[in-house]
Write a protein that holds these residues in place. Structure first.
Motif, mmCIF file in Angstrom:
data_model
loop_
_atom_site.group_PDB
_atom_site.id
_atom_site.type_symbol
_atom_site.label_atom_id
_atom_site.label_comp_id
_atom_site.label_asym_id
_atom_site.label_seq_id
_atom_site.Cartn_x
_atom_site.Cartn_y
_atom_site.Cartn_z
ATOM 1 N N TYR A 60 22.545 18.591 -52.861
ATOM 2 C CA TYR A 60 21.851 18.969 -51.626
ATOM 3 C C TYR A 60 21.776 17.774 -50.685
ATOM 4 C CZ TYR A 60 20.265 23.366 -53.676
ATOM 5 O OH TYR A 60 20.214 24.608 -54.230
ATOM 6 N N THR A 62 21.940 17.577 -47.445
ATOM 7 C CA THR A 62 21.295 17.728 -46.136
ATOM 8 C C THR A 62 19.959 18.444 -46.250
ATOM 9 O OG1 THR A 62 22.467 19.784 -45.754
ATOM 10 C CG2 THR A 62 23.484 17.805 -44.886
ATOM 11 N N GLN A 64 16.072 19.340 -46.335
ATOM 12 C CA GLN A 64 14.960 18.833 -45.524
ATOM 13 C C GLN A 64 13.834 18.330 -46.415
ATOM 14 O OE1 GLN A 64 14.250 19.524 -41.813
ATOM 15 N NE2 GLN A 64 16.460 19.333 -41.836
ATOM 16 N N SER A 65 13.716 18.927 -47.593
ATOM 17 C CA SER A 65 12.554 18.612 -48.407
ATOM 18 C C SER A 65 12.886 17.654 -49.557
ATOM 19 C CB SER A 65 11.971 19.896 -48.980
ATOM 20 O OG SER A 65 12.991 20.665 -49.573
ATOM 21 N N ILE A 234 29.386 25.487 -54.939
ATOM 22 C CA ILE A 234 28.908 24.499 -55.901
ATOM 23 C C ILE A 234 28.397 25.198 -57.149
ATOM 24 C CG2 ILE A 234 27.281 22.640 -56.310
ATOM 25 C CD1 ILE A 234 27.184 22.329 -53.249
ATOM 26 N N GLU B 150 16.962 28.768 -52.917
ATOM 27 C CA GLU B 150 17.095 28.143 -54.218
ATOM 28 C C GLU B 150 16.130 28.826 -55.187
ATOM 29 O OE1 GLU B 150 16.058 24.039 -54.246
ATOM 30 O OE2 GLU B 150 17.119 23.626 -56.105
ATOM 31 N N LYS B 151 16.601 29.135 -56.369
ATOM 32 C CA LYS B 151 15.837 29.845 -57.398
ATOM 33 C C LYS B 151 15.334 31.195 -56.888
ATOM 34 C CE LYS B 151 14.569 25.700 -59.896
ATOM 35 N NZ LYS B 151 14.679 24.575 -58.937
ATOM 36 N N SER B 178 27.625 22.664 -45.115
ATOM 37 C CA SER B 178 26.284 22.159 -44.868
ATOM 38 C C SER B 178 26.130 21.368 -43.572
ATOM 39 C CB SER B 178 25.840 21.298 -46.052
ATOM 40 O OG SER B 178 26.773 20.263 -46.240
ATOM 41 N N PHE B 184 22.101 25.324 -40.583
ATOM 42 C CA PHE B 184 20.784 24.726 -40.372
ATOM 43 C C PHE B 184 19.800 25.768 -39.848
ATOM 44 C CE2 PHE B 184 23.003 20.635 -40.410
ATOM 45 C CZ PHE B 184 22.103 19.895 -41.157
ATOM 46 N N ARG B 187 18.841 28.343 -42.445
ATOM 47 C CA ARG B 187 17.944 27.767 -43.435
ATOM 48 C C ARG B 187 16.527 27.682 -42.878
ATOM 49 N NH1 ARG B 187 19.378 21.972 -45.668
ATOM 50 N NH2 ARG B 187 18.507 21.304 -43.686
ATOM 51 N N LYS B 193 11.859 26.225 -44.130
ATOM 52 C CA LYS B 193 12.120 24.827 -43.745
ATOM 53 C C LYS B 193 12.178 23.907 -44.945
ATOM 54 C CE LYS B 193 11.006 23.595 -39.053
ATOM 55 N NZ LYS B 193 10.082 24.135 -38.124
ATOM 56 N N LYS B 194 11.283 24.159 -45.912
ATOM 57 C CA LYS B 194 11.179 23.227 -47.032
ATOM 58 C C LYS B 194 11.998 23.696 -48.241
ATOM 59 C CE LYS B 194 8.552 20.227 -45.192
ATOM 60 N NZ LYS B 194 9.353 19.086 -44.800
ATOM 61 N N ARG B 195 12.723 24.799 -48.061
ATOM 62 C CA ARG B 195 13.458 25.317 -49.201
ATOM 63 C C ARG B 195 14.956 25.095 -48.984
ATOM 64 N NH1 ARG B 195 12.621 31.549 -51.182
ATOM 65 N NH2 ARG B 195 13.511 31.333 -53.263
ATOM 66 N N ASP B 196 15.709 25.076 -50.071
ATOM 67 C CA ASP B 196 17.151 24.910 -49.939
ATOM 68 C C ASP B 196 17.889 26.183 -50.296
ATOM 69 O OD1 ASP B 196 17.741 22.160 -49.148
ATOM 70 O OD2 ASP B 196 16.546 21.668 -50.907
ATOM 71 N N PHE B 197 19.156 26.221 -49.925
ATOM 72 C CA PHE B 197 20.006 27.340 -50.325
ATOM 73 C C PHE B 197 20.194 27.325 -51.840
ATOM 74 C CE2 PHE B 197 21.171 27.425 -45.889
ATOM 75 C CZ PHE B 197 21.497 28.741 -45.668
ATOM 76 N N ARG B 198 20.467 28.480 -52.404
ATOM 77 C CA ARG B 198 20.760 28.501 -53.827
ATOM 78 C C ARG B 198 22.122 27.855 -54.091
ATOM 79 N NH1 ARG B 198 20.743 33.184 -56.965
ATOM 80 N NH2 ARG B 198 19.397 34.410 -55.611
ATOM 81 N N LEU B 199 22.309 27.339 -55.296
ATOM 82 C CA LEU B 199 23.625 26.815 -55.654
ATOM 83 C C LEU B 199 24.559 27.990 -55.894
ATOM 84 C CD1 LEU B 199 22.811 23.948 -58.156
ATOM 85 C CD2 LEU B 199 23.702 23.715 -55.858
#
Lengths: 297, 309
Positions: A60, A62, A64-65, A234, B150-151, B178, B184, B187, B193-199
């Motif tokens: 990860y 890029t 933000q957290s 990934i 993510e998750k 990314s 962006f 997301r 804002k504080k979470r990411d994409f899942r793998l």
């Protein structure tokens, strides 16, 4: 015949020029290594976490957290695609090398060699394009899977790209086996199959191994074709129908957009160092093996 | 013998020198020449967001007719590339489909000694879409977050109440690489804002590729700008929460603010731009350019233009 002053000066400069050409290759290799290393070094000896890098699949860059640089999935992607490519390419490559050097009539041989060299000259982006369009729909149709951009697609493309290298170097290795071996075997009443399996392959094994290793090097370093053909996802693949992402594709996709000397930029250079190390070791191994042949003779 | 050899070498080296000279001369004298053979006086370099690149190219084409001696050179690559170009000073205009980050803002100020100026030139609504044979019609932002985050808890179509042919129940999640501005923005608004994409999302290199892949894959889901929707795919209506009214992506819903996934299209200049660049930006706000924007599938700034024609 007396040589004029002019021709002496001339010769001096030509000599100097050729010398410079010879030395330049050495300088380039070291310069490349130095610059790649320099770009990644300050992060590598600073905040870089090697354990996370080699054991976590979470890439990860890029976020933000919580920024994480785990390259395990990328390494697994490169390994899976390369391994599959070699499983396909080695039998084909060695087989073709045996055919060309032992069975082929002379005229066919010349044509085949030219064609194989042509295969090696196809630009990788063209291979990628074939993977993206033709292979993708073929794989979907034949295997009834949802997506054709996966390990299988990338592996097939890489196999086709490394076969020409394996063939041309493998053929040289087989040609280097002295004809007296073949004649002696034939005189003993060996069949052609026996000659190949029991005499030629053992005699040429170093050269053939070098051919395979150079093919592996080609497959690991390949970027554009795998970027287009593997699906760029990934994950650690559980079957050959899973899309993956390779180390090289990650650099190609992300380096253009990172700010210079940022952490992300430096981590990409660390991946570069990793790739450089892998190919360096492989080439070195191939070199030592080839030297092994020469010393034996 | 030796003399002939030397003479040959001479002529070869002179020939080589001549070629080198010609090449260098050619490089030094590179001029921008337009079709009529006149020198184009000014060039506007403009790059960035892949979302904007098509409409920017349309603007550049049209602007040739407006200002004969200004040529606008457009390229894509992603919003990040555009802003990086602004920082490096290689661009006059950076196209971006996301707001400049504070960090990037500081960099422009530091490197260029001018603050970047932001111009809103139109709006883009992100369409979320599935294959045209997928029976799903609407989806909530919460569900999307679980599919993409993510998750996340949703990874099968049956969890959304959709029946798929055997072996196709798994949701194939397509996304963007990314550095993309679309990535962006999605997301920020959908995943959190504080979470990411899942793998394991399939990260494609352009909006068109996403639309194409979803159009070929019955169990895939994807997102791009509204302008990229093809007949092979179906846009979903989107609600903020499950049970609330789902809104169709359209010019009206974007302009009245009800469609939840819409964003402004931005261009950035470095401080007050030179006159020829400012003139081009002023022209973008006029109805001719705004119409081109609408034709590319984006939402123009004013409703009058949207309604005209």
């Amino acid at each position: 015949m007396k040589r004029s002053l002019l021709s002496k000066i001339n010769e001096y400069f030509i000599e100097l020029f050729i010398k410079a050409c010879g030395i330049s290759a050495v300088i380039f290799v070291f310069a490349i290594f130095y610059f790649i290393f320099r770009e990644g070094a300050s992060f590598m000896f600073g905040k870089f976490k090697p354990i996370e890098f080699f054991t976590s699949p979470e890439w990860y860059p890029t976020s933000q957290s919580h920024i994480r640089y785990g390259a395990l999935a990328l390494i697994a992607g490169t390994l899976s695609v390369t391994t599959l490519a070699m499983i396909i390419a080695v039998p084909f490559g060695i087989g073709a090398a045996i055919f060309i050097s032992e069975f082929c009539p002379l005229r066919v041989k010349e044509t085949l060699k030219i064609l194989i060299e042509l295969l090696a000259a196809i630009p990788s982006v063209v291979w990628g394009f074939i993977g993206l369009t033709i292979m993708n729909s073929l794989i979907i149709k034949i295997f009834d899977v949802a997506i054709g951009l996966n390990v299988l697609n990338g592996g097939l493309i890489l196999a086709m790209m490394s076969v020409p290298i394996i063939v041309s170097i493998g053929e040289d290795a087989l040609k280097a086996v002295p004809d007296t071996y073949r004649e002696a075997a034939e005189a003993m009443g060996a069949t052609r199959w026996q000659i190949i399996v029991r005499i030629l392959l053992p005699a040429a094994k170093n050269g053939l191994l070098a051919a395979v290793l150079l093919g592996v090097g080609r497959a690991i370093g390949e970027t554009m074709a795998v970027l287009m053909a593997t699906g760029h996802s990934i994950r650690i693949p559980s079957s050959i129908f899973d899309p993956v992402r390779t180390l090289t594709a990650t650099i190609a996709a992300e380096l253009g957009e990172t700010a210079e000397h940022s952490e992300h930029y430096q981590v990409l250079f660390i991946i570069g160092i990793l790739l450089f190390a892998i190919t360096f070791v492989i080439n070195l191994a191939a070199d030592f093996i080839v030297k092994g042949i020469k010393n034996k003779k | 013998m030796v003399r002939i050899y030397t003479r040959k070498l001479y002529s070869v080296s002179i020939f080589l020198l001549a070629i080198i000279f010609l090449i260098t001369a050619g490089c030094l004298h590179k001029v921008n020449v337009d079709e009529s053979g006149n020198k184009a006086a000014e060039v506007i370099q403009c790059a960035g967001s892949d979302t904007i690149v098509n409409v920017a190219q349309a603007w550049a084409e049209k602007y040739k007719e407006v200002e004969r001696n200004v040529s606008v050179e457009v390229s894509g690559g992603g919003s990040g590339i555009g802003i990086a170009g602004l920082i490096n000073g290689t661009l006059d205009i950076a196209n971006s489909s996301r707001k400049i980050t504070a960090e990037e803002f500081e960099k422009v100020v530091k490197e260029r000694e001018h603050e970047p100026i932001e111009h809103i030139v139109g709006y883009d609504a992100l369409a979320v879409f599935v294959h045209k044979d997928n029976p799903l019609e609407e989806i909530s932002l919460e569900e999307l977050a679980e599919i993409y985050g993510e998750k996340g808890t949703i990874d099968r179509w049956s969890q959304l109440g959709v029946e798929m042919p055997p072996g196709r129940d798994k949701i194939i999640v397509t996304s963007r690489q990314s550095n993309s501005g679309t990535y962006f923005y999605f997301r920020e608004v959908v995943v959190g804002k504080k979470r990411d994409f899942r793998l394991g999302t399939i990260d494609l290199h352009g909006s068109k590729e996403v639309a194409e892949l979803v159009g070929r894959t019955i169990n895939a889901i994807g997102y791009t700008g509204m302008g990229y929707v093809t007949p092979e795919i179906k846009m979903l209506r989107i609600s903020k929460r499950k049970g609330e009214k789902a809104i169709t992506a359209s010019i009206e819903t974007v302009l009245n603010g009800t469609y939840p996934v819409a964003r402004p299209l931005l261009i950035y200049t470095c401080g007050q731009p030179p006159q020829h660049v400012q003139k081009f930006i002023d022209w973008i706000y006029m109805s001719e350019a705004q119409n081109l924007l609408r034709q590319s599938g984006f939402v123009p700034l004013k409703t009058e233009i949207a309604e005209a024609k």
